[in-house]
Design an enzyme around this catalytic site. Structure first.
Site, PDB file in Angstrom:
ATOM      1  N   GLY A  46       0.861  -1.176   0.000  1.00 36.13           N
ATOM      2  CA  GLY A  46       0.000   0.000   0.000  1.00 36.13           C
ATOM      3  C   GLY A  46       0.901   1.232   0.000  1.00 36.13           C
ATOM      4  O   GLY A  46       1.840   1.306   0.805  1.00 36.13           O
ATOM      5  N   ASP A 236      -1.519   4.864  -6.354  1.00 34.66           N
ATOM      6  CA  ASP A 236      -0.092   4.723  -6.056  1.00 34.66           C
ATOM      7  C   ASP A 236       0.730   5.863  -6.622  1.00 34.66           C
ATOM      8  O   ASP A 236       1.831   6.122  -6.165  1.00 34.66           O
ATOM      9  CB  ASP A 236       0.438   3.388  -6.603  1.00 34.66           C
TER      10      ASP A 236
HETATM   11  O1  MRU Z   1       0.499  -3.913  -4.613  1.00 34.93           O
HETATM   12  P1  MRU Z   1      -0.086  -3.185  -3.451  1.00 34.93           P
HETATM   13  O2  MRU Z   1      -0.914  -4.047  -2.553  1.00 34.93           O
HETATM   14  O3  MRU Z   1       0.954  -2.389  -2.696  1.00 34.93           O
HETATM   15  O4  MRU Z   1      -1.067  -2.143  -4.124  1.00 34.93           O
HETATM   16  C1  MRU Z   1      -1.787  -1.245  -3.337  1.00 34.93           C
HETATM   17  C2  MRU Z   1      -2.763  -0.453  -4.104  1.00 34.93           C
HETATM   18  O5  MRU Z   1      -2.871  -0.555  -5.297  1.00 34.93           O
HETATM   19  C3  MRU Z   1      -3.545   0.563  -3.338  1.00 34.93           C
HETATM   20  O6  MRU Z   1      -4.795   0.758  -3.926  1.00 34.93           O
HETATM   21  C4  MRU Z   1      -2.741   1.872  -3.356  1.00 34.93           C
HETATM   22  O7  MRU Z   1      -1.508   1.705  -2.740  1.00 34.93           O
HETATM   23  C5  MRU Z   1      -3.416   3.016  -2.777  1.00 34.93           C
HETATM   24  S1  MRU Z   1      -3.977   2.739  -1.176  1.00 34.93           S
HETATM   25  C6  MRU Z   1      -3.423   3.610  -0.025  1.00 34.93           C
END
Ligand code: MRU
Length: 344
Positions: A46, A236
């Site tokens: 995240g 992200d």
């Molecule tokens: O691969 P991840 O689990 O790190 O991806 C996370 C996401 O895509 C979330 O939607 C993103 O980080 C935004 S949330 C705070």
């Protein structure tokens, strides 16, 4: 609500997200290599949580150093920062947090080795505390977008687990629920890593928020049935034109939402905006291991020797986004000038 990550007695304490929902286990890192491994292996994930982990990892690296010369320490910190940068490429919060830590190093070179170590520890804790405040603010600002009786679809995990606490896309949901609104959350399972099934529905259940798990390909069905009034997702990395990278599958949801005339909201702190990137085409997309597609829970589900690709994120073009909720306010299209006004 649990804290995903915290600085505790000179160590970094995190909940192991690779074990959820079956085991609620915390672990501690006492060196920066452990934090790097946690980010790479997605024990912590995240965008905002990754940023906080990187900051705390750098503070740990400095704390453990054996050098007693400030110039030597700067060289060591440079190496640690470079290793942190190479953990995951898409979430800009990682690079944002590393830059904040580097600035603290440069503005404290006069303070000597101990001074730099203390300043880094304080900055990492500050970044974590700010994350909680920023998420609360996005919750307050975003909550009025949610009406009593709304069905809300979310993708991946943009909840408390993706941050220190409260989350991004889930923050307005938590806030609305606290205000007494009756809402129902539809949670995309989010193949291939199943953050929706493993993490989002787990944390919503813990907070007693009514939620239903669906597979990713059911979203259109439930939109057509009138069950979904709004889509809330995190991001992200957001380009200055408003294009937003988020977990793979987010783009398809935005298209579906457009077709069904359902508002599509991105909730993200201003630390998720990449002011050096003018469109989503420039956002680097992480490619992950093929086994995440060919296997589920360690069980092979596809034949051997086939062709597989596994991009972890996609970009939702700004024209499909109804609004971007930040801690500094809600941005409506056209985004470009409004985003530019937020440039630090
Ligand atoms: O691969 P991840 O689990 O790190 O991806 C996370 C996401 O895509 C979330 O939607 C993103 O980080 C935004 S949330 C705070």
């Amino acid at each position: 609500m649990i804290k995903t990550i915290e600085w505790k007695d000179g160590k970094v304490k995190m909940i192991d997200q690779s074990k959820l929902p079956l085991k609620e286990e915390f672990f501690e890192c006492s060196d920066y290599e452990c934090v790097i491994d946690a980010i790479k292996s997605m024990k912590i994930r995240g965008a905002p949580a990754i940023g906080v982990a990187a900051a705390m990892g750098i503070a740990l690296g400095a704390k453990n150093t054996l050098v007693n010369d400030a110039d030597e320490l700067l060289k060591e910190i440079d190496v640690i920062c470079e290793k942190m940068r190479n953990t995951r490429p898409t979430a800009i919060n990682l690079f944002w947090a590393i830059e904040r830590m580097r600035k603290v190093v440069f503005s404290n070179t006069w303070a000597g080795v101990e001074g730099i170590k203390n300043a880094l520890e304080n900055e990492a804790i500050k970044i974590a505390n700010e994350d909680v405040e920023v998420n609360k603010k996005m919750g307050e600002l975003g909550a009025p977008l949610i009406k009593n009786g709304d069905g809300i679809l979310t993708h991946c995990n943009a909840g408390s687990l993706a941050t220190v606490k409260y989350g991004t896309a889930l923050a307005p949901i938590y806030h609305s629920f606290k205000e007494g609104k009756k809402i129902h959350i539809y949670v995309d399972e989010t193949r291939p890593r199943l953050q929706g099934a493993r993490l989002t529905i787990w944390e919503l259940n813990k907070e007693n928020i009514p939620a239903t798990l669906i597979t990713d390909n059911m979203a259109g069905y439930f939109m057509a049935k009138g069950k979904i009034d709004k889509v809330f997702v995190g991001s992200d990395r957001i380009a200055t034109n408003g294009d937003a990278a988020n977990k793979i599958g987010t783009y398809s949801l935005a298209i579906l939402a457009k077709e069904h005339k359902i508002p599509f909201y991105v909730v993200a702190p201003t630390s998720t905006i990449d002011f050096n990137v003018s469109s989503g085409n420039e956002i680097p997309i992480e490619e992950r291991d093929e086994s995440e597609v060919t296997h589920i829970g360690g069980v092979q589900i596809a034949p051997d020797g086939i062709s597989v690709v596994n991009p972890a994120f996609d970009v939702t073009p700004h024209r499909l986004i109804t609004a971007i909720v930040t801690e500094k306010g809600i941005l409506y299209p056209p985004f470009e000038v409004k985003i530019e006004n937020l440039r630090p």
